[in-house]
Design a protein around this motif. Structure first.
Motif, mmCIF file in Angstrom:
data_model
loop_
_atom_site.group_PDB
_atom_site.id
_atom_site.type_symbol
_atom_site.label_atom_id
_atom_site.label_comp_id
_atom_site.label_asym_id
_atom_site.label_seq_id
_atom_site.Cartn_x
_atom_site.Cartn_y
_atom_site.Cartn_z
ATOM 1 N N SER A 195 -27.456 86.189 75.458
ATOM 2 C CA SER A 195 -27.007 87.127 74.430
ATOM 3 C C SER A 195 -27.830 88.414 74.385
ATOM 4 O O SER A 195 -27.583 89.269 73.551
ATOM 5 N N ARG A 196 -28.807 88.568 75.268
ATOM 6 C CA ARG A 196 -29.655 89.768 75.269
ATOM 7 C C ARG A 196 -29.381 90.622 76.503
ATOM 8 O O ARG A 196 -29.265 90.109 77.605
ATOM 9 N N CYS A 197 -29.305 91.936 76.291
ATOM 10 C CA CYS A 197 -29.033 92.864 77.379
ATOM 11 C C CYS A 197 -29.888 94.111 77.210
ATOM 12 O O CYS A 197 -30.105 94.579 76.095
ATOM 13 N N ARG A 198 -30.367 94.618 78.325
ATOM 14 C CA ARG A 198 -31.112 95.878 78.342
ATOM 15 C C ARG A 198 -30.344 96.853 79.216
ATOM 16 O O ARG A 198 -30.008 96.547 80.351
ATOM 17 N N LEU A 199 -30.068 98.038 78.662
ATOM 18 C CA LEU A 199 -29.400 99.103 79.398
ATOM 19 C C LEU A 199 -30.377 100.244 79.617
ATOM 20 O O LEU A 199 -31.185 100.546 78.741
ATOM 21 N N ARG A 200 -30.270 100.872 80.782
ATOM 22 C CA ARG A 200 -30.954 102.138 81.060
ATOM 23 C C ARG A 200 -29.822 103.138 81.219
ATOM 24 O O ARG A 200 -28.970 102.992 82.098
ATOM 25 N N ILE A 201 -29.802 104.158 80.358
ATOM 26 C CA ILE A 201 -28.658 105.055 80.245
ATOM 27 C C ILE A 201 -29.058 106.498 80.534
ATOM 28 O O ILE A 201 -30.009 107.011 79.953
ATOM 29 N N GLY A 202 -28.291 107.148 81.421
ATOM 30 C CA GLY A 202 -28.423 108.575 81.653
ATOM 31 C C GLY A 202 -29.552 108.959 82.580
ATOM 32 O O GLY A 202 -30.332 108.123 83.012
ATOM 33 N N ARG B 280 -18.428 83.995 74.552
ATOM 34 C CA ARG B 280 -19.436 84.096 75.611
ATOM 35 C C ARG B 280 -19.927 85.529 75.683
ATOM 36 O O ARG B 280 -19.200 86.402 76.156
ATOM 37 N N PRO B 281 -21.179 85.786 75.257
ATOM 38 C CA PRO B 281 -21.663 87.163 75.309
ATOM 39 C C PRO B 281 -21.688 87.722 76.729
ATOM 40 O O PRO B 281 -21.537 88.928 76.912
ATOM 41 N N ALA C 234 -9.443 85.079 66.088
ATOM 42 C CA ALA C 234 -9.085 84.915 67.502
ATOM 43 C C ALA C 234 -10.144 84.106 68.236
ATOM 44 O O ALA C 234 -11.336 84.325 68.066
ATOM 45 N N SER C 235 -9.710 83.153 69.051
ATOM 46 C CA SER C 235 -10.673 82.363 69.808
ATOM 47 C C SER C 235 -11.333 83.237 70.857
ATOM 48 O O SER C 235 -10.726 84.141 71.407
ATOM 49 N N GLY C 236 -12.578 82.970 71.119
ATOM 50 C CA GLY C 236 -13.303 83.737 72.116
ATOM 51 C C GLY C 236 -13.774 85.092 71.613
ATOM 52 O O GLY C 236 -14.278 85.902 72.371
#
Length: 166
Positions: free
Chosen positions: A80-87, A102-103, A156-158
């Motif tokens: 469930s954890r995400c790291r983005l590097r943007i730009g 499902r994340p 809604a499921s999901g």
């Protein structure tokens, strides 16, 4: 902001069309880009605008940004954890998904949304703190064919809650 996507799958390589709609001003911005899920052949990762890798430590997004300096968005997630590097300045955005579903299914869409955000001229620093609603599109052989959207509902499921900045 709202987003809608059409994706043409080719293994881990996707052609994505994202439409941003500012629900306050009515401004629309359309972005077509390539998104590659790693591992993938080097030619695809070098040509893509967005790279995403699953099952790794979120700090992997930093390494991907260094290895692929031409990519505008890199994302690495674990659960469930995400790291983005943007730009070009590689702004860091740490996100957490919560709710049912499902994340892992949402992180590619979020990374593509971050790319569309940049193309629309919006500041990378504001991406994680702006309320967003994601409307999913249908995969097709051509991103110009058969668009459809599905509105999220609490029953809604999901379903999943949009990631939030921590």
């Amino acid at each position: 902001m709202a987003s809608e996507m059409a994706v043409s799958p080719n293994g881990g390589v996707h052609q994505v069309r994202t439409v941003l709609l500012d629900t306050v001003t009515g401004t629309v911005s359309v972005d077509d880009h390539g998104r590659t899920r790693l591992p993938a052949p080097a030619r695809w990762s070098q040509l893509s605008d967005v790279l995403i890798e699953s099952g790794t430590e979120p700090a992997r997004a930093d390494a991907m940004a260094l290895i692929h300096p031409g990519v505008l968005v890199t994302a690495a997630y674990q659960g469930s954890r995400c790291r983005l590097r943007i730009g070009p300045a590689r702004t860091v955005c740490e996100l957490t998904a919560s709710g049912v579903g499902r994340p892992a299914d949402v992180w590619g869409a979020v990374a593509s949304l971050a790319h569309a955000w940049l193309v629309a001229g919006l500041p990378a620093e504001e991406f994680g703190s702006t309320p967003l609603r994601l409307l999913r599109g249908q995969a097709s052989s051509s991103p110009l064919r058969a668009w459809w959207s599905r509105r999220r509902t609490d029953s809604a499921s999901g379903d999943w809650d949009l990631p939030t900045d921590e």
